[in-house]
Design a protein around this motif. Structure first.
Motif, mmCIF file in Angstrom:
data_model
loop_
_atom_site.group_PDB
_atom_site.id
_atom_site.type_symbol
_atom_site.label_atom_id
_atom_site.label_comp_id
_atom_site.label_asym_id
_atom_site.label_seq_id
_atom_site.Cartn_x
_atom_site.Cartn_y
_atom_site.Cartn_z
ATOM 1 N N TRP A 98 0.820 -1.210 0.000
ATOM 2 C CA TRP A 98 0.000 0.000 0.000
ATOM 3 C C TRP A 98 0.854 1.260 0.000
ATOM 4 N N GLU A 99 2.010 1.198 0.587
ATOM 5 C CA GLU A 99 2.868 2.383 0.608
ATOM 6 C C GLU A 99 3.405 2.689 -0.792
ATOM 7 N N ALA A 100 3.842 1.662 -1.498
ATOM 8 C CA ALA A 100 4.361 1.861 -2.850
ATOM 9 C C ALA A 100 3.245 1.936 -3.890
ATOM 10 N N GLY A 101 2.045 1.460 -3.513
ATOM 11 C CA GLY A 101 0.927 1.494 -4.443
ATOM 12 C C GLY A 101 1.057 0.475 -5.560
ATOM 13 N N ARG A 102 1.330 -0.768 -5.205
ATOM 14 C CA ARG A 102 1.456 -1.783 -6.244
ATOM 15 C C ARG A 102 0.901 -3.114 -5.748
ATOM 16 N N GLY A 103 0.573 -3.972 -6.703
ATOM 17 C CA GLY A 103 0.071 -5.296 -6.372
ATOM 18 C C GLY A 103 0.233 -6.229 -7.553
ATOM 19 N N GLU A 104 0.250 -7.524 -7.263
ATOM 20 C CA GLU A 104 0.406 -8.530 -8.313
ATOM 21 C C GLU A 104 -0.955 -9.086 -8.703
ATOM 22 N N ILE A 105 -1.136 -9.321 -9.978
ATOM 23 C CA ILE A 105 -2.405 -9.828 -10.491
ATOM 24 C C ILE A 105 -2.458 -11.347 -10.328
ATOM 25 N N SER A 106 -3.592 -11.798 -9.818
ATOM 26 C CA SER A 106 -3.884 -13.234 -9.739
ATOM 27 C C SER A 106 -5.116 -13.494 -10.600
ATOM 28 N N PHE A 107 -5.108 -14.592 -11.350
ATOM 29 C CA PHE A 107 -6.243 -14.865 -12.234
ATOM 30 C C PHE A 107 -6.333 -16.352 -12.533
ATOM 31 N N LEU A 108 -7.534 -16.891 -12.457
ATOM 32 C CA LEU A 108 -7.777 -18.270 -12.872
ATOM 33 C C LEU A 108 -9.175 -18.353 -13.464
ATOM 34 N N LEU A 109 -9.240 -18.961 -14.654
ATOM 35 C CA LEU A 109 -10.495 -19.126 -15.365
ATOM 36 C C LEU A 109 -10.964 -20.566 -15.202
ATOM 37 N N ASN A 110 -12.260 -20.781 -15.341
ATOM 38 C CA ASN A 110 -12.726 -22.158 -15.218
ATOM 39 C C ASN A 110 -12.053 -23.020 -16.296
ATOM 40 N N THR A 111 -11.897 -24.277 -16.039
ATOM 41 C CA THR A 111 -11.027 -25.135 -16.832
ATOM 42 C C THR A 111 -11.457 -25.213 -18.292
ATOM 43 N N GLU A 137 -8.811 3.408 -10.459
ATOM 44 C CA GLU A 137 -9.953 4.306 -10.242
ATOM 45 C C GLU A 137 -10.457 4.215 -8.807
ATOM 46 N N ALA A 138 -10.715 2.992 -8.334
ATOM 47 C CA ALA A 138 -11.193 2.848 -6.957
ATOM 48 C C ALA A 138 -10.051 3.040 -5.960
ATOM 49 N N LEU A 139 -8.833 2.664 -6.366
ATOM 50 C CA LEU A 139 -7.671 2.785 -5.487
ATOM 51 C C LEU A 139 -6.621 3.687 -6.139
ATOM 52 N N PRO A 140 -5.767 4.308 -5.344
ATOM 53 C CA PRO A 140 -4.738 5.193 -5.911
ATOM 54 C C PRO A 140 -3.441 4.462 -6.231
ATOM 55 N N PHE A 141 -3.552 3.228 -6.743
ATOM 56 C CA PHE A 141 -2.353 2.450 -7.007
ATOM 57 C C PHE A 141 -1.589 3.009 -8.203
ATOM 58 N N ASN A 142 -0.291 2.741 -8.217
ATOM 59 C CA ASN A 142 0.568 3.213 -9.293
ATOM 60 C C ASN A 142 0.915 2.105 -10.280
ATOM 61 N N LYS A 143 0.863 0.847 -9.827
ATOM 62 C CA LYS A 143 1.366 -0.232 -10.680
ATOM 63 C C LYS A 143 0.705 -1.545 -10.315
ATOM 64 N N ILE A 144 0.359 -2.318 -11.324
ATOM 65 C CA ILE A 144 -0.054 -3.703 -11.127
ATOM 66 C C ILE A 144 0.813 -4.570 -12.040
ATOM 67 N N ASN A 145 1.193 -5.743 -11.565
ATOM 68 C CA ASN A 145 2.146 -6.554 -12.308
ATOM 69 C C ASN A 145 1.744 -8.019 -12.311
ATOM 70 N N THR A 146 2.333 -8.764 -13.224
ATOM 71 C CA THR A 146 2.046 -10.188 -13.331
ATOM 72 C C THR A 146 3.351 -10.984 -13.327
ATOM 73 N N GLU A 147 3.265 -12.202 -12.854
ATOM 74 C CA GLU A 147 4.346 -13.173 -12.954
ATOM 75 C C GLU A 147 3.745 -14.439 -13.533
ATOM 76 N N ALA A 148 4.261 -14.876 -14.681
ATOM 77 C CA ALA A 148 3.666 -16.038 -15.342
ATOM 78 C C ALA A 148 4.733 -16.883 -16.004
ATOM 79 N N TYR A 149 4.461 -18.172 -16.076
ATOM 80 C CA TYR A 149 5.363 -19.080 -16.766
ATOM 81 C C TYR A 149 5.142 -18.954 -18.280
ATOM 82 N N ASP A 150 6.218 -19.068 -19.039
ATOM 83 C CA ASP A 150 6.127 -18.900 -20.487
ATOM 84 C C ASP A 150 5.675 -20.200 -21.143
#
Length: 521
Positions: A98-111, A137-150
Motif C-alpha cells: 500500500w505504501e508503494a501502491g502496487r500489487g500482483e495480479i492473480s487470475f484463474l479461469l474455469n477449466t 480508479e477505486a484505489l490510488p495504485f501506481n502499478k499492477i504486475n504479473t508473474e507467469a510461466y512462459d
C-alpha cells in the motif's frame, strides 16, 4: 458461514465493477469449491504444488480470506469473476504494497474456458480492464504486475494489448511438465491521463492490413487510459485491419467526405485523436487539421507545406540542396544528369517504392519512365539503405530518433529491419525534420556509400510500415502524440533508447476468435 459472509471490502470505496457483461464482485463463500476444483485441474500453470482438499479450502476462506474484508490495508483483494451472472473465474490483487501502491495480479479461469484459447483471451482482456478500474480508479495504485510461466504465449499477447510492458524475464527458471521454462514479469502503470479525464477514442485511418501499427497504437492508448477505445477506418469495408479495432468505420472516399460529416462522426464516437497512415491522405488531413483542432480533435499530421515537400521528390531534393543537406540529384529529364551511366527512375509523387526502376541503363531508364505517370530520374548510387524514424514535437523540436538497417526489402517494404547505432545520421535526420517543418513521426530513407557518405533519398511524413521496430527501441511515437493531444500540461516523457539492437521480422499470423458477425453479408 455463507449467511454471515461479508460482501464489501473496507479498503474499497466501490465493490462492484462491470463492463460488457462481465462483473467483478468481492469473492463469495459460495464459489470456494468450484475455485478449488479449477485450481486442482490446472496445477501446471499455478505456483500450487499439490491438490487442495475441501477442508483446506474451507479453512483458507474462513481464516485467511474473511479477515481481508475488514482490514484497512489488506494483503490481497480477491474477487469472483462473473459473465452474464455466471461464475467463470476468480482472481484479484495479491502481495499488496500500500505504501508503494502496487500489487500482483492473480487470475484463474474455469477449466473449460481456459482450454479454449480464443475464449480465454476474451475473458482475460475483460478481466484486466475491470482490475485496472479497481487499481487505478477505486484505489490510488501506481502499478499492477504479473508473474507467469512462459507456457501460454497468447497470455502475453493480451497483456501487451492491455497496455502492459514486459519488465523482466528469468530464463529457464521453473520446470513445468518436465521442461524448464522462463518466468516472465509484466507491469501496467497508472494511466497518464489526468484523474478526471474521460476516456477518449483514437481513430486510425487507412488501416488496411496494418496490424502491427494498430497494436502499437492500442498499447499507447491504453497506457494513456485503460478505457481508451481504438477505432479504425478504411474505404475497403472488408479490410483485415477491421478485426483489430474496437469499432470499424467504412470511411467514404476523401473526395466525398465533408468536414461537417467528419466532425459529426468525431463527436458521435468521442474521437479526440486521429492518426492518418497513408501518403495519399496526408494533404486532406493537413488541410483540415486546424478546424479539427478547434473542435478538440488532434491530428497526427504536419502542415500542408511540409507534407507537399515530402510527397514531391523533385521539390524535396531541391529543398535539401538549397539548405545544405546531401540529397541524390533529381531531375525531370535524364539528360539533366550529365555524366550519369546508371539511373534510378521513380514516380515523382507518393511512395518512392511504387514502380521503382533501379540501376538502369539510359535506354532502359527511358523505357521505364514511359510507363510512369510523372517520372523523375536520379543517378544510381551504390550503398546500403538505412531508415531513420524521428518524432518532432508540437514546438517543432526533434524529440528522438532511431536508425535501422533494412536487411530484407520486398516491394519497397522492410520485411526484416534491425536497429543500428548511428548518432551522426540520426542527428542529421532530426535537423532535417525540423527544417522541413515536420510534426509527429517521419521516416527518412538514406543511402550510405561504402566511403561513409550519406545521401537522403526521401522522407515519408508519417509512421512507417516497419517503424514499430523503433517503437520497441524506445521511440514512443504514439505515447508522445497522445500526451500532446490530450494532456493539459503536454510535457512529453523523455526519449530513453532501449540498449542493444532490436530486429523486426514481419510475417503472416493468424487471429482466431469467436465469430461475432457474418462477413458474407
Amino acid at each position: 458461514m455463507e449467511a454471515t459472509w461479508p460482501t464489501a471490502y473496507r479498503a474499497l470505496p466501490q465493490q462492484e465493477f462491470s463492463a460488457d457483461g462481465y462483473t467483478l464482485l468481492p469473492i463469495r463463500w459460495q464459489d470456494r469449491q468450484l475455485i478449488r476444483q479449477w485450481r486442482n485441474e490446472q496445477l501446471a500453470i499455478l505456483r500450487q504444488k499439490a491438490p487442495i482438499t475441501a477442508e483446506q479450502q474451507d479453512q483458507y476462506f474462513s481464516q485467511v480470506v474473511r479477515p481481508l474484508f475488514g482490514a484497512e490495508q489488506p494483503g490481497q483483494l480477491l474477487f469472483s469473476l462473473l459473465h452474464e451472472d455466471e461464475l467463470i473465474g476468480y482472481g484479484g490483487l495479491v502481495h499488496l504494497d500500500w505504501e508503494a501502491g502496487r500489487g500482483e495480479i492473480s487470475f484463474l479461469l474455469n477449466t473449460t474456458r481456459n482450454a479454449d484459447v480464443a475464449q480465454f483471451k476474451l475473458d482475460f482482456a475483460a478481466y484486466l480492464r475491470l482490475l485496472q478500474q479497481v487499481a487505478f480508479e477505486a484505489l490510488p495504485f501506481n502499478k499492477i504486475n504479473t508473474e507467469a510461466y512462459d507456457v501460454r504465449p497468447y497470455l502475453f499477447e493480451v497483456l501487451l494489448a492491455a497496455g502492459f510492458v514486459e519488465e523482466a524475464r528469468l530464463h529457464q527458471h521453473v520446470r513445468v511438465d518436465g521442461t524448464l521454462v522462463d518466468t516472465v514479469f509484466h507491469a501496467c502503470f497508472r494511466p497518464q491521463a489526468p484523474l478526471n479525464a474521460s476516456p477518449a477514442a483514437v481513430l486510425v485511418t487507412s488501416i488496411s492490413r496494418k496490424v502491427p501499427l494498430l497494436r502499437a497504437v492500442r498499447a499507447a492508448a491504453q497506457r494513456w487510459h485503460f478505457a481508451t477505445r481504438l477505432l479504425g477506418a478504411d474505404a475497403d469495408a472488408r479490410c483485415l485491419g477491421r478485426h483489430f479495432v474496437d469499432e470499424f468505420w467504412p470511411m467514404p472516399p476523401l473526395r466525398d467526405l465533408s468536414l461537417d460529416d467528419l466532425l459529426a462522426h468525431c463527436r458521435k464516437h468521442h474521437v479526440k485523436a486521429i492518426i492518418p497512415t497513408r501518403d495519399g491522405e496526408l494533404l486532406f488531413w493537413a488541410k483540415h487539421r486546424t478546424a479539427l483542432a478547434e473542435a478538440g480533435v488532434a491530428v497526427l499530421v504536419s502542415e500542408a507545406t511540409a507534407v507537399e515537400l515530402c510527397l514531391d521528390k523533385l521539390l524535396f531534393a531541391r529543398h535539401l540542396a538549397a539548405h545544405g543537406f546531401s540529397a541524390i540529384p533529381t531531375a525531370l529529364q535524364r539528360t539533366e544528369l550529365a555524366g550519369t551511366q546508371q539511373y534510378v527512375v521513380k514516380e515523382r509523387f507518393g511512395a518512392g517504392s511504387v514502380s521503382l526502376g533501379l540501376n538502369l541503363t539510359a535506354e532502359a531508364a527511358d523505357t521505364h519512365a514511359a510507363t510512369l505517370h510523372s517520372p523523375v530520374y536520379q543517378p544510381f548510387v551504390a550503398g546500403r539503405e538505412l531508415s531513420v524514424d524521428v518524432y518532432v514535437d508540437a514546438q517543432g523540436r526533434a524529440h528522438g530518433g532511431v536508425a535501422r538497417h533494412r536487411n530484407e526489402v520486398h516491394h519497397g517494404e522492410s520485411q526484416v529491419t534491425t536497429t543500428v547505432e548511428h548518432p551522426a545520421l540520426v542527428a542529421q535526420c532530426q535537423r532535417l525534420a525540423e527544417n522541413l517543418g515536420i510534426y509527429g513521426p517521419a521516416v527518412f530513407q538514406v543511402l550510405e556509400t561504402p566511403a561513409g557518405e550519406l545521401h537522403f533519398i526521401e522522407c515519408n511524413a508519417r509512421f512507417g510500415g516497419a517503424s514499430t521496430a523503433s517503437v520497441a527501441a524506445g521511440l514512443r511515437v504514439f505515447d508522445w502524440f497522445l500526451r500532446e493531444a490530450l494532456s493539459p500540461d503536454k510535457v512529453l516523457l523523455p526519449f530513453q533508447p532501449r540498449p542493444g539492437q532490436w530486429r523486426q521480422i514481419r510475417f503472416p499470423a493468424d487471429l482466431v476468435a469467436p465469430a461475432a458477425e457474418d462477413l458474407d453479408q
